[in-house]
Design a protein around this motif. Structure first.
Motif, PDB file in Angstrom:
ATOM      1  N   UNK A  92       0.830  -1.204   0.000  1.00  0.00           N
ATOM      2  CA  UNK A  92       0.000   0.000   0.000  1.00  0.00           C
ATOM      3  C   UNK A  92       0.869   1.261   0.000  1.00  0.00           C
ATOM      4  N   UNK A  93       1.893   1.302   0.871  1.00  0.00           N
ATOM      5  CA  UNK A  93       2.785   2.462   0.926  1.00  0.00           C
ATOM      6  C   UNK A  93       3.435   2.697  -0.438  1.00  0.00           C
ATOM      7  N   UNK A  94       3.880   1.612  -1.073  1.00  0.00           N
ATOM      8  CA  UNK A  94       4.556   1.709  -2.369  1.00  0.00           C
ATOM      9  C   UNK A  94       3.614   2.237  -3.447  1.00  0.00           C
ATOM     10  N   UNK A  95       2.396   1.715  -3.486  1.00  0.00           N
ATOM     11  CA  UNK A  95       1.426   2.142  -4.510  1.00  0.00           C
ATOM     12  C   UNK A  95       1.014   3.598  -4.308  1.00  0.00           C
ATOM     13  N   UNK A  96       0.825   3.970  -3.059  1.00  0.00           N
ATOM     14  CA  UNK A  96       0.432   5.349  -2.761  1.00  0.00           C
ATOM     15  C   UNK A  96       1.543   6.327  -3.150  1.00  0.00           C
ATOM     16  N   UNK A  97       2.782   5.986  -2.813  1.00  0.00           N
ATOM     17  CA  UNK A  97       3.923   6.835  -3.192  1.00  0.00           C
ATOM     18  C   UNK A  97       4.038   6.934  -4.709  1.00  0.00           C
ATOM     19  N   UNK A  98       3.841   5.816  -5.358  1.00  0.00           N
ATOM     20  CA  UNK A  98       3.902   5.786  -6.829  1.00  0.00           C
ATOM     21  C   UNK A  98       2.842   6.715  -7.427  1.00  0.00           C
ATOM     22  N   UNK A  99       1.622   6.634  -6.925  1.00  0.00           N
ATOM     23  CA  UNK A  99       0.532   7.496  -7.417  1.00  0.00           C
ATOM     24  C   UNK A  99       0.864   8.980  -7.210  1.00  0.00           C
ATOM     25  N   UNK A 100       1.401   9.309  -6.043  1.00  0.00           N
ATOM     26  CA  UNK A 100       1.755  10.705  -5.752  1.00  0.00           C
ATOM     27  C   UNK A 100       2.846  11.178  -6.715  1.00  0.00           C
ATOM     28  N   UNK A 101       3.833  10.325  -6.961  1.00  0.00           N
ATOM     29  CA  UNK A 101       4.912  10.701  -7.878  1.00  0.00           C
ATOM     30  C   UNK A 101       4.385  10.925  -9.292  1.00  0.00           C
ATOM     31  N   UNK A 102       3.492  10.051  -9.743  1.00  0.00           N
ATOM     32  CA  UNK A 102       2.917  10.209 -11.085  1.00  0.00           C
ATOM     33  C   UNK A 102       2.132  11.519 -11.184  1.00  0.00           C
ATOM     34  N   UNK A 103       1.443  11.871 -10.105  1.00  0.00           N
ATOM     35  CA  UNK A 103       0.703  13.147 -10.061  1.00  0.00           C
ATOM     36  C   UNK A 103       1.643  14.358 -10.110  1.00  0.00           C
ATOM     37  N   UNK A 104       2.895  14.146  -9.694  1.00  0.00           N
ATOM     38  CA  UNK A 104       3.872  15.250  -9.630  1.00  0.00           C
ATOM     39  C   UNK A 104       4.885  15.189 -10.779  1.00  0.00           C
ATOM     40  N   UNK A 105       4.461  14.610 -11.896  1.00  0.00           N
ATOM     41  CA  UNK A 105       5.242  14.630 -13.137  1.00  0.00           C
ATOM     42  C   UNK A 105       6.436  13.681 -13.195  1.00  0.00           C
ATOM     43  N   UNK A 106       6.508  12.699 -12.303  1.00  0.00           N
ATOM     44  CA  UNK A 106       7.500  11.636 -12.465  1.00  0.00           C
ATOM     45  C   UNK A 106       6.932  10.641 -13.458  1.00  0.00           C
TER      46      UNK A 106
END
Length: 194
Positions: A92-106
């Motif tokens: 869950x932590x990994x998926x949430x971090x991934x989603x946040x990064x994608x939202x921030x142009x990574x």
């Protein structure tokens, strides 16, 4: 640009962690537990690994992002239930971090690299995953060891210390041995390592 993206992600993770219903009293102010933990993790990383790349910086801050969302009580008692809970939290932590990064142009590759660190894949072989583990162990020793030790007998504390020690790198061991722990806790560390 990169620093801005990284800062955006860290800020977004902090916003999520501010929602933690579990609070800690810091100088008379009640602050979200996981927000404090994320900042303790970052402080430890910055002190001992000041040149850490941005993926590791994000992984360290997101180590417990939204941890309260999956309660331990929803899993069976015992070791197997605990391990399953921890594994599900990591995902869950990994998926949430991934989603946040994608939202921030990574891009997806960058976000997945960070998610892999959070899932602690290839521990002992992946330097970033190992540093994340070392940071988590050091933060435990610095901030959570004493309250943990108060709740458990010496035998259990020594067992946890031995398990923690096995997860750490040689550099993590060196840093841990340099920590200024209260005398009774330092004695437990000595017993665990003897």
């Amino acid at each position: 640009m990169t620093i801005d993206r990284c800062h955006q992600v860290l800020t977004a993770i902090d916003k999520i962690n501010q929602q933690d219903p579990n609070k800690i009293n810091i100088n008379g102010e009640m602050i979200a537990k996981e927000l404090i933990y994320g900042h303790q993790m970052t402080a430890c990383l910055n002190k001992y690994w000041p040149t850490a790349n941005e993926y590791l910086q994000i992984a360290v801050r997101a180590q417990h992002v939204k941890r309260w969302h999956i309660a331990r009580s929803t899993y069976p008692e015992g070791k197997q239930g605990y391990l399953t809970w921890r594994k599900d939290l990591g995902k869950m932590h990994a998926e949430l971090a991934k989603d946040v990064m994608l939202d921030c142009q990574y891009n997806n590759e960058e976000a997945e690299k960070t998610a892999s660190i959070i899932r602690k894949e290839k521990l002992k072989r992946n330097q970033d995953s190992q540093i994340l583990e070392d940071v988590a162990c050091l933060v435990f020793l610095q901030h959570y060891f004493e309250p943990f030790a108060v709740k458990h007998n010496d035998e259990k504390v020594i067992s946890i210390l031995q398990k923690t020690w096995k997860k750490m790198s040689a550099q993590g061991h060196e840093i841990a041995l340099s920590l200024q722990l209260p005398e009774h806790l330092a004695a437990l560390v000595s017993k665990a390592l003897s």
